[in-house]
Scaffold this active site. Structure first.
Site, PDB file in Angstrom:
ATOM      1  N   GLU A 104       0.845  -1.185   0.000  1.00 30.63           N
ATOM      2  CA  GLU A 104       0.000   0.000   0.000  1.00 30.63           C
ATOM      3  C   GLU A 104       0.883   1.238   0.000  1.00 30.63           C
ATOM      4  O   GLU A 104       2.073   1.169   0.282  1.00 30.63           O
ATOM      5  CB  GLU A 104      -0.934  -0.002   1.214  1.00 30.63           C
ATOM      6  CG  GLU A 104      -0.222  -0.163   2.547  1.00 30.63           C
ATOM      7  CD  GLU A 104      -1.204  -0.294   3.717  1.00 30.63           C
ATOM      8  OE1 GLU A 104      -1.974   0.662   3.941  1.00 30.63           O
ATOM      9  OE2 GLU A 104      -1.193  -1.337   4.400  1.00 30.63           O
ATOM     10  N   TRP A 105       0.303   2.372  -0.343  1.00 38.49           N
ATOM     11  CA  TRP A 105       1.001   3.648  -0.197  1.00 38.49           C
ATOM     12  C   TRP A 105       0.743   4.149   1.216  1.00 38.49           C
ATOM     13  O   TRP A 105      -0.392   4.111   1.692  1.00 38.49           O
ATOM     14  CB  TRP A 105       0.492   4.682  -1.189  1.00 38.49           C
ATOM     15  CG  TRP A 105       0.626   4.363  -2.646  1.00 38.49           C
ATOM     16  CD1 TRP A 105      -0.326   4.512  -3.599  1.00 38.49           C
ATOM     17  CD2 TRP A 105       1.803   3.892  -3.330  1.00 38.49           C
ATOM     18  NE1 TRP A 105       0.162   4.147  -4.829  1.00 38.49           N
ATOM     19  CE2 TRP A 105       1.465   3.770  -4.700  1.00 38.49           C
ATOM     20  CE3 TRP A 105       3.092   3.550  -2.923  1.00 38.49           C
ATOM     21  CZ2 TRP A 105       2.374   3.327  -5.667  1.00 38.49           C
ATOM     22  CZ3 TRP A 105       3.998   3.103  -3.878  1.00 38.49           C
ATOM     23  CH2 TRP A 105       3.639   3.001  -5.228  1.00 38.49           C
TER      24      TRP A 105
END
Length: 354
Positions: free
Chosen positions: A241-242
């Site tokens: 994920e960011w």
């Protein structure tokens, strides 16, 4: 030529400063919090108990290697886990549950699992019904996760000391436990959570938070070093994920993201004999994973709508439907998850992993 004392000291300090990572050995031993946390869990204001990390598990971070170095890391020898004593048997990769309500793909295995070892007769664990509450409840309508039979949680150091027996009776039939970040951080509660969850009779697995400023090979080595290869454990998870709070601001291209993920997942599959599960969030999925890794199981975060609306066409095994759950046995909030299938599907899926 001899150097005077002042320049020599300056040069020595300069050399040492260039070889240390942002998460050096001192911070690891001290149990300082990692900056890499899943987006669904908010850091508590109160101190969280930490378990010291043994010095044997500490490695210094290395700078990002060139692409060819990553390939060499993947091909190299796999270190044995040192935080635990490995079991004699290697669990085979569990195929996906049948597609009654479940739509999942049967994974292939890179290497065959080791022969079965002597085990006690297999018994099905009791499934407890959902009894969680939620600080921010969502009305999912006819697609409510409450209609699915097998619920579970995921935890990290931010949940502190957990009463696992009480948590299980609230409906946590499985748990994924935060183990590692990047290539040099071990969640200080991992060892305790891993052992206590098993003693409570919960099915459990470990997840790794992927760090985009480290090579995939060294991250896989770090996970393998700290997470035991154990019969009956759920498949390992790569959390991609960011994260706006990360000290690493790098956002590789979608092609590079998928390349790094593949290197990491291949190495874990070869070691554990189980195909890793991919955990992700909507924005990261949209940027990098749409239409990719069709033969891998997915664990999808979707806290405002059913996954079919947020990830159209994507098959999934686990759905993280809340990041604001409340349960007896845990202080504060906890992530809530559900398995995509019936109770019979769950038992069949788990049995294949034993």
């Amino acid at each position: 030529m001899r150097l005077s004392a002042a320049p020599a000291i300056f040069l020595a300090c300069f050399a040492l400063s260039g070889c240390t990572s942002s998460l050096g050995p001192d911070s690891l031993v001290a149990g300082l919090p990692s900056r890499e946390t899943t987006s669904s869990v908010t850091r508590p204001s109160a101190p969280v108990p930490a378990t010291p990390v043994p010095s044997a598990n500490v490695v210094e971070a290395a700078p990002e290697a060139a692409p060819h170095q990553e390939e060499l890391a993947w091909a190299g020898p796999v270190p044995q886990p040192q935080a635990f004593t490995p079991q004699a048997g290697v669990a085979a990769a569990p195929p996906m549950p049948s597609e009654r309500p479940v739509a999942m793909v049967s994974p292939a295995v890179l290497t065959p699992a080791a022969p079965d070892v002597d085990r006690a007769p297999r018994t099905r664990s009791r499934i407890y019904s959902h009894r969680f509450s939620d600080v921010k409840p969502i009305n999912f309508g006819s697609s409510s996760p409450r209609k699915l039979a097998v619920h579970g949680v995921d935890v990290s150091r931010w949940q502190g000391d957990i009463d696992w027996q009480k948590l299980r009776t609230q409906g946590a039939n499985f748990v994924y436990i935060k183990s590692t970040d990047g290539g040099d951080h071990l969640d200080p509660m991992f060892r305790k959570n891993w052992r206590d969850a098993k003693q409570a009779g919960m099915k459990r697995g470990a997840y790794h938070f992927f760090y985009w400023c480290r090579t995939a090979g060294e991250q896989a080595d770090w996970f393998i070093r700290n997470v035991p290869r154990e019969a009956g454990a759920l498949p390992p998870v790569i959390d991609v994920e960011w994260n706006g709070e990360s000290s690493c601001k790098r956002r590789p291209s979608p092609e590079k993201v998928r390349e790094k993920m593949q290197v990491f997942m291949d190495k874990l599959e070869k070691h554990y004999g189980q195909r890793p599960i991919i955990y992700t969030a909507p924005d990261f999925y949209r940027d990098n994973l749409k239409g990719a890794f069709l033969n891998y199981p997915f664990w999808l975060r979707s806290v405002a709508a059913h996954p079919s609306k947020v990830y159209p066409g994507r098959r999934w095994v686990f759905w993280q439907y809340s990041g604001s759950g409340i349960s007896h046995g845990v202080d504060g909030r906890i992530d809530l998850n559900v398995f995509h299938g019936s109770e019979a599907d769950w038992h069949e899926w788990v049995a294949r992993a034993d």
